[in-house]
Motif scaffolding. Structure first.
Motif, PDB file in Angstrom:
ATOM      1  N   ILE A 106     -35.914 -29.437  -3.948  1.00  0.00           N
ATOM      2  CA  ILE A 106     -35.637 -28.941  -2.596  1.00  0.00           C
ATOM      3  C   ILE A 106     -36.768 -27.982  -2.225  1.00  0.00           C
ATOM      4  CG2 ILE A 106     -34.089 -27.451  -1.240  1.00  0.00           C
ATOM      5  CD1 ILE A 106     -31.742 -28.781  -2.729  1.00  0.00           C
ATOM      6  N   GLN A 107     -37.304 -28.161  -1.005  1.00  0.00           N
ATOM      7  CA  GLN A 107     -38.534 -27.429  -0.641  1.00  0.00           C
ATOM      8  C   GLN A 107     -38.323 -25.927  -0.461  1.00  0.00           C
ATOM      9  OE1 GLN A 107     -41.523 -29.174   2.280  1.00  0.00           O
ATOM     10  NE2 GLN A 107     -40.728 -27.499   3.515  1.00  0.00           N
ATOM     11  N   GLU A 108     -37.192 -25.546   0.188  1.00  0.00           N
ATOM     12  CA  GLU A 108     -37.017 -24.122   0.506  1.00  0.00           C
ATOM     13  C   GLU A 108     -35.559 -23.687   0.354  1.00  0.00           C
ATOM     14  OE1 GLU A 108     -38.524 -23.627   4.540  1.00  0.00           O
ATOM     15  OE2 GLU A 108     -40.234 -24.914   4.063  1.00  0.00           O
ATOM     16  N   LEU A 164     -31.080 -24.056   3.391  1.00  0.00           N
ATOM     17  CA  LEU A 164     -32.075 -24.895   2.711  1.00  0.00           C
ATOM     18  C   LEU A 164     -32.967 -25.601   3.705  1.00  0.00           C
ATOM     19  CD1 LEU A 164     -29.606 -27.017   0.514  1.00  0.00           C
ATOM     20  CD2 LEU A 164     -30.797 -24.918  -0.201  1.00  0.00           C
ATOM     21  N   ASP A 165     -34.214 -25.851   3.293  1.00  0.00           N
ATOM     22  CA  ASP A 165     -34.976 -26.947   3.880  1.00  0.00           C
ATOM     23  C   ASP A 165     -35.172 -27.962   2.766  1.00  0.00           C
ATOM     24  OD1 ASP A 165     -36.645 -28.743   5.065  1.00  0.00           O
ATOM     25  OD2 ASP A 165     -38.243 -27.330   5.563  1.00  0.00           O
ATOM     26  N   VAL A 166     -34.414 -29.067   2.850  1.00  0.00           N
ATOM     27  CA  VAL A 166     -34.496 -30.098   1.805  1.00  0.00           C
ATOM     28  C   VAL A 166     -35.836 -30.844   1.905  1.00  0.00           C
ATOM     29  CG1 VAL A 166     -33.381 -32.156   0.823  1.00  0.00           C
ATOM     30  CG2 VAL A 166     -31.977 -30.349   1.854  1.00  0.00           C
ATOM     31  N   ILE A 195     -32.590 -27.837  16.197  1.00  0.00           N
ATOM     32  CA  ILE A 195     -33.940 -28.405  16.145  1.00  0.00           C
ATOM     33  C   ILE A 195     -34.928 -27.333  15.703  1.00  0.00           C
ATOM     34  CG2 ILE A 195     -34.232 -27.958  18.638  1.00  0.00           C
ATOM     35  CD1 ILE A 195     -36.265 -30.268  18.716  1.00  0.00           C
ATOM     36  N   LEU A 196     -35.821 -27.708  14.792  1.00  0.00           N
ATOM     37  CA  LEU A 196     -36.914 -26.819  14.420  1.00  0.00           C
ATOM     38  C   LEU A 196     -38.021 -26.959  15.461  1.00  0.00           C
ATOM     39  CD1 LEU A 196     -37.010 -24.994  11.867  1.00  0.00           C
ATOM     40  CD2 LEU A 196     -38.933 -26.390  11.115  1.00  0.00           C
ATOM     41  N   ILE A 197     -38.588 -25.826  15.852  1.00  0.00           N
ATOM     42  CA  ILE A 197     -39.630 -25.810  16.882  1.00  0.00           C
ATOM     43  C   ILE A 197     -40.936 -25.312  16.272  1.00  0.00           C
ATOM     44  CG2 ILE A 197     -40.353 -24.776  19.077  1.00  0.00           C
ATOM     45  CD1 ILE A 197     -38.016 -26.705  19.436  1.00  0.00           C
ATOM     46  N   LYS A 198     -41.899 -26.231  16.173  1.00  0.00           N
ATOM     47  CA  LYS A 198     -43.237 -25.876  15.689  1.00  0.00           C
ATOM     48  C   LYS A 198     -44.221 -26.318  16.772  1.00  0.00           C
ATOM     49  CE  LYS A 198     -42.334 -26.694  10.730  1.00  0.00           C
ATOM     50  NZ  LYS A 198     -42.337 -27.764   9.681  1.00  0.00           N
ATOM     51  N   PRO A 199     -44.790 -25.362  17.518  1.00  0.00           N
ATOM     52  CA  PRO A 199     -45.665 -25.758  18.636  1.00  0.00           C
ATOM     53  C   PRO A 199     -46.784 -26.724  18.222  1.00  0.00           C
ATOM     54  CG  PRO A 199     -45.140 -23.438  18.802  1.00  0.00           C
ATOM     55  CD  PRO A 199     -44.559 -23.904  17.484  1.00  0.00           C
ATOM     56  N   GLY A 240     -33.101 -30.540  12.496  1.00  0.00           N
ATOM     57  CA  GLY A 240     -34.122 -31.584  12.379  1.00  0.00           C
ATOM     58  C   GLY A 240     -35.523 -31.019  12.555  1.00  0.00           C
ATOM     59  N   ASP A 241     -36.326 -31.130  11.513  1.00  0.00           N
ATOM     60  CA  ASP A 241     -37.744 -30.729  11.571  1.00  0.00           C
ATOM     61  C   ASP A 241     -38.588 -32.004  11.637  1.00  0.00           C
ATOM     62  OD1 ASP A 241     -40.348 -29.849  11.098  1.00  0.00           O
ATOM     63  OD2 ASP A 241     -39.967 -29.143   9.070  1.00  0.00           O
ATOM     64  N   ASP A 242     -38.801 -32.667  10.494  1.00  0.00           N
ATOM     65  CA  ASP A 242     -39.512 -33.953  10.509  1.00  0.00           C
ATOM     66  C   ASP A 242     -38.770 -34.978  11.367  1.00  0.00           C
ATOM     67  OD1 ASP A 242     -41.298 -32.778   8.794  1.00  0.00           O
ATOM     68  OD2 ASP A 242     -40.555 -33.781   6.994  1.00  0.00           O
ATOM     69  N   ILE A 254     -35.468 -17.681  13.591  1.00  0.00           N
ATOM     70  CA  ILE A 254     -36.903 -17.894  13.405  1.00  0.00           C
ATOM     71  C   ILE A 254     -37.133 -18.041  11.902  1.00  0.00           C
ATOM     72  CG2 ILE A 254     -37.406 -15.408  13.352  1.00  0.00           C
ATOM     73  CD1 ILE A 254     -40.138 -16.097  14.654  1.00  0.00           C
ATOM     74  N   LYS A 255     -37.920 -19.044  11.529  1.00  0.00           N
ATOM     75  CA  LYS A 255     -38.215 -19.263  10.113  1.00  0.00           C
ATOM     76  C   LYS A 255     -39.683 -18.950   9.897  1.00  0.00           C
ATOM     77  CE  LYS A 255     -38.801 -23.350   7.981  1.00  0.00           C
ATOM     78  NZ  LYS A 255     -38.658 -24.580   7.168  1.00  0.00           N
ATOM     79  N   THR A 256     -39.967 -17.824   9.277  1.00  0.00           N
ATOM     80  CA  THR A 256     -41.364 -17.457   9.090  1.00  0.00           C
ATOM     81  C   THR A 256     -41.583 -16.656   7.817  1.00  0.00           C
ATOM     82  OG1 THR A 256     -43.321 -16.567  10.210  1.00  0.00           O
ATOM     83  CG2 THR A 256     -41.216 -15.484  10.702  1.00  0.00           C
ATOM     84  N   VAL A 312     -28.976 -26.119   7.062  1.00  0.00           N
ATOM     85  CA  VAL A 312     -29.611 -27.157   6.240  1.00  0.00           C
ATOM     86  C   VAL A 312     -30.614 -27.926   7.100  1.00  0.00           C
ATOM     87  CG1 VAL A 312     -29.314 -29.134   4.724  1.00  0.00           C
ATOM     88  CG2 VAL A 312     -27.491 -27.445   4.897  1.00  0.00           C
ATOM     89  N   GLU A 313     -31.877 -27.829   6.724  1.00  0.00           N
ATOM     90  CA  GLU A 313     -32.946 -28.499   7.460  1.00  0.00           C
ATOM     91  C   GLU A 313     -33.354 -29.782   6.738  1.00  0.00           C
ATOM     92  OE1 GLU A 313     -36.112 -25.769   8.456  1.00  0.00           O
ATOM     93  OE2 GLU A 313     -37.610 -27.348   8.238  1.00  0.00           O
ATOM     94  N   ASP A 314     -33.623 -30.805   7.503  1.00  0.00           N
ATOM     95  CA  ASP A 314     -34.118 -32.088   6.982  1.00  0.00           C
ATOM     96  C   ASP A 314     -33.409 -32.553   5.701  1.00  0.00           C
ATOM     97  OD1 ASP A 314     -35.832 -32.408   9.109  1.00  0.00           O
ATOM     98  OD2 ASP A 314     -37.670 -32.016   7.990  1.00  0.00           O
ATOM     99  N   PRO A 315     -32.069 -32.698   5.769  1.00  0.00           N
ATOM    100  CA  PRO A 315     -31.329 -33.155   4.581  1.00  0.00           C
ATOM    101  C   PRO A 315     -31.504 -34.640   4.308  1.00  0.00           C
ATOM    102  CG  PRO A 315     -29.847 -32.901   6.452  1.00  0.00           C
ATOM    103  CD  PRO A 315     -31.169 -32.352   6.888  1.00  0.00           C
TER     104      PRO A 315
HETATM  105 ZN    ZN Z   1     -39.041 -28.338   7.274  1.00  0.00          ZN
END
Ligand code: ZN
Ligand code: PGA
Length: 399
Positions: free
Chosen positions: A151-153, A229-231, A322-326, A299-301, A375-377, A272-275
């Motif tokens: 698991i990534q994070e 988590l970010d899976v 939703i994850l927001i990455k400009p 949802g990120d990816d 915010i995830k940073t 839970v992100e990207d499970p």
């Molecule tokens: Zn992610």
């Protein structure tokens, strides 16, 4: 009126080159911003070109259209010019890295001209009245560290914190408590790309460690700290075999859904992100249905900050955040539109850094400007604290 756009290569936190943009206006406004870079990137993200190529292409195509023609304070116009100058729908020509650096630098120059803080320029009068809860990466592996968790994070989520400052310090305290727990268990660990501890432990052990650390800090601070988590499951998914490949076993899609649902109930996961794999909207819908409203399925990816993909998710009931990455989409206007669409449909927005970062703190302002829930940073490390400390300053100014 924009009178100059300068582009250069600077270092990111992994030591790779990235694009930095300066935007200068006629009235003396100035903005500077840099593009971040992902390692576990989604398949449907806008294109990041090698920074030298992205800079050359942007100088040729975009800069001449901006200089003398666009107002830095008119973000929609700047971003429309970037899109028109590129001519593709995924910034394959000038690179999303050049696009996002210019877009964010223009926003800062626009704020400078107005004499307003960036969050107020972006959000206007009627937004920016609430602060996001920071999700702090405290244990990680996946594509961000070798020989660590699948698991990534593992993310601390101080949902009960009375202020951003308390939340930021709580995440740092959980990060420190994880070090204590690792020490007691005789598990040495270095850090991954985002500053999270990257021990050589199984995911099951990582859950015990983080649960223990979160509990200790919760007792100290007296407010609720959850975890999430970010899976980053697309990195685990093998499409040919149609299974998720972990170090110790594989899981079918049904088993993956059951596994994550069990983790949610066992550890009261708030996030839970990207499970699941980035192409499997149906599996997302099934999991979201099972876990209910108490847990954010993000949802990120899956969404890559893209309104078309988000609309597909909304229509099918996939995820509830939703994850927001400009830099996944290339401009602040596009990122803003994704947040607006999400909010309209009851999805939470989570503004996020990338694993490769700079000192740029634009996302702190974007999160406040849009009333994002989270915010995830990261939790520690200069390129992470650049954003976290900016949030503390915004809160201090606002009170
Ligand atoms: Zn992610
Ligand atoms: P990335 O990872 O920046 O390496 O893509 C962050 C994430 O998956 O959220």
């Amino acid at each position: 009126l924009i009178t100059d756009v300068r582009l250069r290569e600077i270092l990111d936190s992994r030591g790779n080159p990235t694009v930095e943009a300066d935007v200068v206006t006629e009235s003396g406004g100035f903005g500077r911003a840099a593009a971040p870079s992902g390692a576990s990137t989604g398949e449907y993200e806008a294109i990041e070109r090698p920074s030298g190529e992205a800079i050359a292409a942007a100088r040729e195509r975009a800069v001449p259209r901006l200089v003398g023609d666009a107002y830095a304070g008119n973000q929609r116009e700047v971003d429309a010019i970037l899109r028109a100058a590129d001519g593709t729908d995924n910034f394959a020509e000038i690179g999303a890295n050049s696009a996002v650096a210019i877009s964010m630098a223009a926003a800062k120059a626009g704020a400078d001209v107005l004499g307003a803080p960036l969050f107020q320029h972006l959000g206007g009068t009627f937004r920016g009245n609430s602060f996001p809860t920071p999700l702090g990466n405290v244990v990680g592996g996946g594509e961000h560290a070798t020989d660590a968790t699948d698991i990534q994070e593992f993310l601390a989520a101080p949902v009960g914190a009375p202020s951003v400052q308390d939340a930021v310090f709580a995440n740092a305290a959980v990060h420190a408590a994880v070090a204590d727990v690792l020490d007691e268990r005789d598990e040495p660990a270095g850090k991954g790309d985002e500053g999270a501890w990257a021990p050589s432990v199984t995911d099951a052990e990582a859950f015990e460690i983080v649960d223990d650390a979160v509990g200790r800090v919760e007792d100290e601070v007296g407010f609720e700290i959850g975890f999430g988590l970010d899976v980053a499951a697309s990195e685990l998914y093998d499409a040919d075999a149609d299974e998720y490949v972990y170090s110790d076993r594989t899981r079918s899609t049904d088993e993956q859904i059951a596994y994550v649902a069990d983790l949610v109930s066992e550890y009261d996961l708030v996030y839970v992100e990207d499970p699941l794999d980035e192409d499997d909207y149906d599996a997302y819908a099934e999991l979201t249905d099972r876990t209910g409203d108490e847990t954010l399925i993000c949802g990120d990816d899956l969404f890559v900050t893209n309104v078309d993909r988000l609309r597909t998710g909304i229509d099918g009931g996939a995820a509830n955040a939703i994850l927001i990455k400009p830099n996944q989409i290339g401009t602040l206007s596009d990122a803003f539109d994704a947040i607006e669409l999400a909010t309209e449909h009851g999805y939470e927005a989570v503004v996020s850094h990338r694993s490769g970062e700079t000192e740029d703190a634009t996302i702190a302002h974007l999160a406040v400007a849009t009333d994002a829930a989270f915010i995830k940073t990261g939790a520690v490390g200069g390129e992470r604290t650049a954003k976290l400390n900016e949030l503390i300053r915004i809160e201090d100014d606002a009170l």
